[in-house]
Design a protein around this motif. Sequence first.
Motif, short mmCIF file in Angstrom:
data_model
loop_
_atom_site.label_atom_id
_atom_site.label_comp_id
_atom_site.label_asym_id
_atom_site.label_seq_id
_atom_site.Cartn_x
_atom_site.Cartn_y
_atom_site.Cartn_z
N ALA A 1 1.99 11.44 16.23
CA ALA A 1 3.11 10.98 15.40
C ALA A 1 2.79 11.28 13.96
N ARG A 2 3.84 11.29 13.13
CA ARG A 2 3.62 11.44 11.68
C ARG A 2 3.68 10.07 11.04
N GLY A 3 2.67 9.76 10.23
CA GLY A 3 2.68 8.46 9.59
C GLY A 3 1.40 8.24 8.80
N ASP A 4 1.25 7.05 8.27
CA ASP A 4 0.06 6.69 7.50
C ASP A 4 -1.01 6.22 8.48
N ALA A 5 -2.13 6.94 8.53
CA ALA A 5 -3.15 6.68 9.54
C ALA A 5 -3.70 5.25 9.44
N ARG A 6 -3.94 4.81 8.19
CA ARG A 6 -4.55 3.47 8.04
C ARG A 6 -3.60 2.37 8.53
N LEU A 7 -2.31 2.51 8.14
CA LEU A 7 -1.33 1.49 8.55
C LEU A 7 -1.12 1.52 10.06
N LEU A 8 -1.03 2.74 10.63
CA LEU A 8 -0.81 2.83 12.08
C LEU A 8 -2.00 2.25 12.84
N ARG A 9 -3.19 2.41 12.26
CA ARG A 9 -4.37 1.83 12.91
C ARG A 9 -4.27 0.29 12.91
N VAL A 10 -3.84 -0.25 11.77
CA VAL A 10 -3.67 -1.72 11.69
C VAL A 10 -2.67 -2.18 12.76
N VAL B 1 0.83 -1.20 0.00
CA VAL B 1 0.00 0.00 0.00
C VAL B 1 0.88 1.26 0.00
N GLU B 2 0.42 2.28 -0.70
CA GLU B 2 1.16 3.54 -0.80
C GLU B 2 1.01 4.32 0.51
N MET B 3 2.15 4.87 0.99
CA MET B 3 2.13 5.59 2.28
C MET B 3 1.62 7.01 2.09
N ARG B 4 0.72 7.42 2.95
CA ARG B 4 0.29 8.83 2.95
C ARG B 4 0.58 9.39 4.34
N THR B 5 1.61 10.25 4.40
CA THR B 5 2.08 10.73 5.70
C THR B 5 1.26 11.94 6.16
N GLU B 6 0.82 11.88 7.43
CA GLU B 6 0.06 13.00 8.01
C GLU B 6 0.25 12.93 9.53
N PHE B 7 -0.26 13.94 10.24
CA PHE B 7 -0.21 13.89 11.70
C PHE B 7 -1.33 12.99 12.20
N VAL B 8 -0.97 12.06 13.09
CA VAL B 8 -1.95 11.10 13.59
C VAL B 8 -1.96 11.20 15.11
N ASP B 9 -3.17 11.32 15.68
CA ASP B 9 -3.30 11.31 17.13
C ASP B 9 -3.48 9.86 17.57
N LEU B 10 -2.35 9.28 18.04
CA LEU B 10 -2.38 7.85 18.40
C LEU B 10 -3.25 7.60 19.62
N SER B 11 -3.34 8.61 20.52
CA SER B 11 -4.16 8.44 21.73
C SER B 11 -5.63 8.25 21.36
N VAL B 12 -6.10 9.13 20.46
CA VAL B 12 -7.50 9.03 20.03
C VAL B 12 -7.74 7.67 19.35
N MET B 13 -6.75 7.30 18.48
CA MET B 13 -6.86 6.03 17.76
C MET B 13 -6.95 4.85 18.75
N ALA B 14 -6.08 4.87 19.76
CA ALA B 14 -6.05 3.78 20.75
C ALA B 14 -7.39 3.70 21.50
N ARG B 15 -7.94 4.89 21.84
CA ARG B 15 -9.23 4.87 22.56
C ARG B 15 -10.34 4.27 21.68
N GLU B 16 -10.33 4.62 20.39
CA GLU B 16 -11.34 4.06 19.47
C GLU B 16 -11.21 2.54 19.39
N ILE B 17 -9.96 2.05 19.27
CA ILE B 17 -9.75 0.60 19.15
C ILE B 17 -10.21 -0.11 20.43
N ALA B 18 -9.86 0.52 21.59
CA ALA B 18 -10.28 -0.07 22.87
C ALA B 18 -11.80 -0.19 22.94
N ALA B 19 -12.48 0.88 22.46
CA ALA B 19 -13.95 0.86 22.49
C ALA B 19 -14.48 -0.25 21.59
N GLU B 20 -13.83 -0.43 20.40
CA GLU B 20 -14.28 -1.49 19.48
C GLU B 20 -14.10 -2.87 20.11
#
Lengths: 491, 147
Positions: free
Chosen positions: A381-390, A342-361
């Motif tokens: 962090a800066r990175g690809d949001a979809r990959l970091l979520r995975v 998959v092609e990387m798309r770099t952006e600012f990612v709020d990992l805390s928010v992401m972690a809370r969403e995953i915990a809720a799921e």
Amino acid sequence: MSLRDWPIRQKLTAMLVLSSGLVLLLTSAALVGYQYWSFRQTMRSTLSVRGSILATNSTASLAFANDADARELLSALRADPHIVAAALYDRNGRLFATYPGDLPGGALPAAPGPDGYRFQRGNLIGFQPVAEAGGQRLGTLYLASDLAAVDATLRLSGVIAVAVLTVALLAAYLLSRVLQGAISQPVLMLAETARAVSDRRDYSVRAAKLGEDELGVLTDAFNHMLSRIEAQDRALRESKEGLEQRVAERTHELEERNEALRHNAAQLLAANTELDAFAYSVSHDLRAPLRSIDGFSQVLLEDYAAQLDEAGRDSLRRVRAATQRMGTLIDDLLKLARVTRVEMRTEFVDLSVMAREIAAELQRATPDRQVEFAIAQGLEARGDARLLRVALENLLGNSWKYTAKRTKPKIEFGSIEENGGRAFLVRDNGAGFDMRYADKLFGVFQRLHSVSEFEGTGVGLATVRRIITRHGGRIWAEGAVDQGATFYFTL
Amino acid sequence: MTNQQQVEILLVEDNPTDVELTLRAFKARNFANQVFVARDGAEALDFFFGDGSHPLRDIGVVPKVVLLDLKLPKVDGLEVLRRLKADERTRAIPVVILTSSREEPDIAAAYRLGANSYIVKPVDFEAFARAVSEVGLYWLLLNEPPR
């Protein structure tokens, strides 16, 4: 054109002509002035001598009041054409005799003035006392002489002075034309050389040295300067050529490398295309037969249940379980392949928010579990949001899975200082692992637990490591059996 | 297996076991005798745009839904989809992609060409049967087709 803009030749000529002209002018003026002054002195003394002789001769005429005699005496003055008037006054100051005889009235002073000779109204006049030998004053002699002689002398002197001045200035001009070359010539040559340098950028020209004077020193210094500039210019040109040569070489090298890179990229692209095709085949073609195996096992279980005993039915159920597990394996492998492609798309990612969403799921999927989450705020962090979520889904999902047998499960997401940078961490108090096998954690299909203990395909952490590696980060783990596990990663 | 008046589902699928499993799932819901099966993309196109040699073409049968696999012999599923959606006469027919591929480019291409739905066939037969019968229920009973 102002004086300072004149060419140096004209300046020098003007200087010489002006200074010699001024000297000559002053000299001539002094000479003429002195001549004028001394001529007047001579005139006065001559008139006074003449006056005193005439006075001595007039004593008899005055003493005997013989005016005819007196007139005769005065008429002798005819010999001097400059005597314009003469007169004798008696002792009472009355006019006694005049010269010339036809003198208009009023041309003579009515009474004698004070004794002595003086210049008055353009004439030299004198009052000479007439006295006997014994000292008895008999009267006064008056003489008036014009200054035509003085004027004539003065005019002649002036003409001579002007003539001398003219000749002298001409001579000075001609001389200066010759002499100024000694100064202007080297200066002009210097200027000519400087112009050649600045116009043609030719630093090889040299100014000719004409003497050992200051201008010679200046010429030497100028030539020396030119030599140094020429040397520097040459060095500069040579280094520029060297530089261009090197740039050309580097450019060539770069082009070759680019060509190699392009070649590599093309090969990589071909490999990727092949991999895509492979993944597509795996996705489509491997799953179809699995579905058949599973489907017809189910057909057997449904349609022929009566003809099968319990052992047969159990075998069919095992076939189905195996096919379904293989389906999951294929899906996970595809996910792993997709993470790489998959092609990387770099952006600012709020990992805390992401972690809370995953915990809720996770909580939503298994509502009956009680797990304590401790998720730090504001971890970005800066990175690809979809990959970091995975990646986070896998790490938190692992913690969720391996804390299933804990009475008070706890999962933590935070960060620590690591070698001056920041490392994120996911920590749990679950089953943990033996540090001896830590290097096997991230391998594909590598598992430290049996499927019966904990479900899984052994692809999750391999996927996480690929994602972290694609972000240029690093991942490592710490843990102990039954003491929980901590996964660290940098981005 | 089909009645000419009752073709309501056109199943375009080359894999015989998948055809059989799909029909089995439909049979449980009593849709099976309304299904016509095309074995490749060319046959599917022939069904709609043929020169009349196709047995069902002349009577102007319009199925209520087309279930379309992507990986097909001769003409692939995306091409069939493109032709159906490009033609005035067939554009309104709902097309459901029923495939093993979960690949993003396939999903994106299918929707771009006008697919009405995209279903990934589960490996688990029970899940597969459930999915197929739900698709049938939805498009045949729940959905109001264009007239």
